[in-house]
Design an enzyme around this catalytic site. Structure first.
Site, mmCIF file in Angstrom:
data_model
loop_
_atom_site.group_PDB
_atom_site.id
_atom_site.type_symbol
_atom_site.label_atom_id
_atom_site.label_comp_id
_atom_site.label_asym_id
_atom_site.label_seq_id
_atom_site.Cartn_x
_atom_site.Cartn_y
_atom_site.Cartn_z
ATOM 1 N NE ARG A 89 -1.265 2.258 2.968
ATOM 2 C CZ ARG A 89 -0.424 3.161 3.467
ATOM 3 N NH1 ARG A 89 -0.022 4.190 2.743
ATOM 4 N NH2 ARG A 89 0.033 3.033 4.701
ATOM 5 C CG PHE A 128 7.044 13.283 -1.811
ATOM 6 C CD1 PHE A 128 6.406 14.107 -2.731
ATOM 7 C CD2 PHE A 128 7.035 13.652 -0.473
ATOM 8 C CE1 PHE A 128 5.770 15.267 -2.325
ATOM 9 C CE2 PHE A 128 6.404 14.808 -0.059
ATOM 10 C CZ PHE A 128 5.771 15.628 -0.986
ATOM 11 C CG LEU A 130 8.811 17.048 3.211
ATOM 12 C CD1 LEU A 130 9.140 18.440 2.691
ATOM 13 C CD2 LEU A 130 7.313 16.907 3.498
ATOM 14 C CB THR A 131 11.390 13.029 5.903
ATOM 15 O OG1 THR A 131 9.963 13.067 5.961
ATOM 16 C CG2 THR A 131 11.947 12.751 7.274
ATOM 17 C CG LEU A 238 3.174 15.375 3.402
ATOM 18 C CD1 LEU A 238 3.757 16.270 4.491
ATOM 19 C CD2 LEU A 238 3.765 13.973 3.496
ATOM 20 C CD GLU A 362 2.952 10.091 4.397
ATOM 21 O OE1 GLU A 362 3.168 11.309 4.493
ATOM 22 O OE2 GLU A 362 3.298 9.428 3.410
ATOM 23 C CB THR A 364 4.365 11.345 15.172
ATOM 24 O OG1 THR A 364 4.224 12.701 15.625
ATOM 25 C CG2 THR A 364 5.702 11.178 14.456
ATOM 26 C CG PHE A 382 2.407 22.657 15.843
ATOM 27 C CD1 PHE A 382 2.726 21.336 15.574
ATOM 28 C CD2 PHE A 382 1.115 23.081 15.591
ATOM 29 C CE1 PHE A 382 1.798 20.464 15.057
ATOM 30 C CE2 PHE A 382 0.164 22.227 15.072
ATOM 31 C CZ PHE A 382 0.507 20.902 14.810
#
Length: 383
Positions: A89, A128, A130-131, A238, A362, A364, A382
């Site tokens: 998946r 992809f 990004l991280t 995302l 995606e 936590t 945040f």
């Protein structure tokens, strides 16, 4: 074991159209034929079967929203694929929801024509980026830089936990430029681009995650995605991927429940099937309650997505709840299997190990909790 005995005490199938049920059953049959017979070996060997990509392309599960499929249809496909394995998946998610969405939504006509048909067919693989090692939940702190040159751009930086990067033909890389965060379409054969697999892993073993190094990767001017500047670009992608997880997690939970039920009906202790013991029945009932509720959450979310009325916080609600509850279902299912549940002959512990990864990527639990907290109170926590 097939998934034909999926619990549906709420008759949730009544909420699906005949076309949606037919599509779900088509994907389910594909999983039964192409994934279930092999997935334990793939998992044990820490191997992603590259040869399955064109088969999934022919099935029509790569870039479904780009091809005009509904959100609910995509969700149903994600549920069936993850009933096979989270890694498969995840491939559909990285390929379609992340890489293809970025190119389709924000790329040029040339980008779309060059990459999307081959990616939809599974002939080309995308990733992809990004991280980063120091920027996971806080992508605004990314250190990767894009510098303008006389001929275009130069990228420098490191990306980590990037699905499919060692197999990819093209990478969508997000980097900080002078004007803000930009996305770049980077053929992986470009000098200075290297990807190294991360391992050994305790979960997501039938998938590939990697660390990418961008060592003065020179790109032409038109490599930049022209349609977006800022974090809205990667966040849009995302959200697509997070939405699929709502459904996928319920597929893993359903498969674990069915494995536990089959074992409980077959296994005898003290002269009776353990399915007749009260504590076993309580576990099975609790599993079905969460699977039914989670599937209803996913379906409601999909209907709102298709109607264009879906708030971002609802995706966080579903991702947080469904993955957390699916993990609990898989752990409980393993206890019913006893010691045999430690083997790859049975799926629950494999699903549980995978879901530890799904729980982290995606967004936590903590990030989605704070997103929901902001939605409830109006006060961001945040920073």
């Amino acid at each position: 074991m097939t998934t034909s005995a999926a619990p549906d005490l709420l008759a949730l199938d009544d909420l699906l159209s005949p076309a949606e049920i037919a599509w779900r059953d088509t994907v389910r049959s594909f999983v039964d034929a192409e994934i279930r017979p092999h997935v334990a070996r793939w998992y044990d060997d820490a191997h992603f079967p590259r040869e399955i990509a064109p088969k999934m392309g022919a099935l029509g599960v790569l870039g479904m929203h780009v091809a005009g499929r509904s959100a609910v249809e995509y969700g149903l496909a994600a549920m069936e694929l993850e009933a096979g394995d989270s890694g498969l998946r995840t491939f559909a998610s990285v390929q379609g929801s992340l890489a293809m969405t970025a190119i389709h939504a924000f790329g040029s006509d040339e980008h779309r024509e060059r990459w999307l048909p081959g990616m939809a067919a599974g002939e080309l693989i995308g990733c992809f980026g990004l991280t980063e090692p120091g920027a996971g939940s806080d992508p605004g702190s990314m250190a990767t830089r894009a510098e303008r040159t006389a001929d275009g751009w130069v990228l420098r930086g490191v990306k980590r936990w990037i699905g499919l990067a060692t197999l990819a033909d093209v990478a969508v890389i997000w980097a900080r430029a002078e004007e803000g965060v930009r996305g770049f379409v980077v053929p992986t054969g470009t000098p200075g681009f290297t990807a190294v697999p991360i391992g050994p892993k305790l979960g997501m073993r039938a998938s590939v995650q990697a660390e990418i190094t961008l060592d003065a990767v020179a790109l032409p001017e038109d490599a930049a995605l022209p349609g977006v500047v800022g974090l809205r670009g990667p966040f849009t992608c995302l959200d697509e991927a997070r939405y699929g997880i709502l459904w996928g997690a319920m597929g893993a939970a359903r498969d674990a429940y069915e494995a536990a039920l089959a074992h409980a009906l077959d296994r005898e202790q003290f002269g009776s099937p353990i399915a007749g013991f009260q504590l076993t029945q309580q576990k099975l009932v609790d599993m079905v309650l969460e699977i039914q509720k989670g599937t209803l959450v996913a379906l409601r979310t999909g209907r709102r997505k298709d109607a264009g009325t879906l708030p971002a916080a609802q995706i966080s609600l579903g991702k947080l709840n469904n993955v957390r509850e699916a993990l609990a279902v898989c752990r409980s299912a393993r206890t019913i299997l006893g010691g045999d549940g430690l083997t790859l002959e049975h799926s629950p512990m494999r699903h549980a190990a995978n879901l530890e990864g799904v729980r982290t990527y995606e967004g936590t639990d903590e990030v989605h909790t704070l997103i929901l907290g902001r939605a409830l109170t109006g006060v961001p926590a945040f920073r």
